[in-house]
Design an enzyme around this catalytic site. Structure first.
Site, mmCIF file in Angstrom:
data_model
loop_
_atom_site.group_PDB
_atom_site.id
_atom_site.type_symbol
_atom_site.label_atom_id
_atom_site.label_comp_id
_atom_site.label_asym_id
_atom_site.label_seq_id
_atom_site.Cartn_x
_atom_site.Cartn_y
_atom_site.Cartn_z
ATOM 1 N N ASP A 209 0.843 -1.189 0.000
ATOM 2 C CA ASP A 209 0.000 0.000 0.000
ATOM 3 C C ASP A 209 0.883 1.245 0.000
ATOM 4 O OD1 ASP A 209 0.332 1.065 2.967
ATOM 5 O OD2 ASP A 209 0.174 -1.115 3.060
ATOM 6 N N ASP A 211 0.788 3.606 2.357
ATOM 7 C CA ASP A 211 0.639 4.198 3.676
ATOM 8 C C ASP A 211 -0.527 5.191 3.610
ATOM 9 O OD1 ASP A 211 1.694 3.947 6.344
ATOM 10 O OD2 ASP A 211 2.445 5.993 6.164
#
Length: 289
Positions: A209, A211
């Site tokens: 991802d 973050d």
């Protein structure tokens, strides 16, 4: 010269390595307690491999609760010569999208609730962490990851946070301003302990991802991470198989193998015998000098 014995520490989503010959789960104890789980031992080709699920099978342990000292000590006791870390991380850079494998070469340690050294009162040592990963093993892991079909970036700084909560937006932006590449919760103090145990260490950080800094993408959620974890897991297992093919036969010595020669500060006469006995599990070579 000796033979390679590879220790693999698997992070979120990696709880076994299929295809091992003579595979068996081995219970191991250490002077620092039991590791996260039993250790899966076996061979891939001529390579002896020891796999440890960092969080335990079923993901039972949070990052703070992982006994990194016991994990590294257990691998050392089983004869591992080198350690490969596979872990899920968030990206702090636009050019590191989910699915990227970043073979990191630096760390910033922001953990605060973990034991970070095998050494202590009665036997003190200060190891250098200027170059915390092994360039030889890192290069071989990067090559194996590419062969497994992963998009690979070599080099980058891993920000280790305490967790288990994810970052605030302000924290994420701070770490980006520091030039960090990825953020995770597990490679520290693991890398420090591997160095104290004279084990060359490489870290393949698998991005799941962005973050929470990325304005155009929803903030990190567990469901999103799990979906990407499953996509990365097959490539990570293939990476281990391909890396094993590169580690057949003799292993040339590494400078990391003798890290403690210049790190133990306490003189022999001043060493606590109980600490000496305890530390034989990870520092027996140096203590016998």
């Amino acid at each position: 010269m000796g033979e390679w014995v590879l220790g693999v520490v698997g992070g979120s989503g990696l709880y076994d390595i299929p295809g091992l010959k003579d595979a068996r789960w081995v219970a191991q104890d250490t002077p620092w307690g039991p590791p996260s789980d039993e250790i899966l031992t076996g061979t891939l080709g001529e390579l002896t491999l020891c796999f440890l699920p960092r969080h335990g099978r079923g993901h039972k342990l949070s990052p703070t609760d992982v006994n990194a000292r016991a994990n590294i000590a257990a691998l050392k006791q089983l004869g591992c010569t080198d350690v490969l870390s596979l872990s899920a991380v968030g990206s702090l850079k636009e050019e590191l999208p989910p699915g990227t494998f970043c073979v990191v070469d630096q760390f910033i340690d922001r953990t605060f609730a973990r034991e970070k050294s095998f050494f202590g009162p009665g036997l003190v040592a200060h190891v250098s962490m200027a170059h915390p990963t092994c360039p030889r093993l890192s290069a071989l892991a990067a090559e194996a990851a590419r062969e497994a079909g992963a998009s690979v970036v070599e080099g980058g700084t891993y920000l280790a946070m305490e967790g288990p909560q994810f970052s605030t937006r302000a924290e994420s932006e701070l770490y980006r301003s520091w030039g960090c590449s990825v953020i995770g919760m597990t490679n520290m103090p693991e890398a420090k302990l591997a160095r104290e145990a004279e084990l060359p260490y490489a870290s393949v950080a698998m991005v799941t991802d962005y973050d929470c800094w990325h304005e155009d993408i929803a903030h990190v959620e567990v469901a999103q991470i799990v979906a990407c974890l499953m996509d990365n897991a097959a490539k990570a297992r293939d990476l281990v198989v391909r890396l094993s093919a590169k580690l057949q036969g003799s292993r040339a010595a590494s400078p990391i193998d003798t890290t403690l020669n210049d790190a133990i500060i306490t003189g022999p006469a001043a060493r606590d015998p109980a600490m000496v006995e305890k530390l034989k599990a990870v520092a027996g070579r140096a203590l016998a000098l």
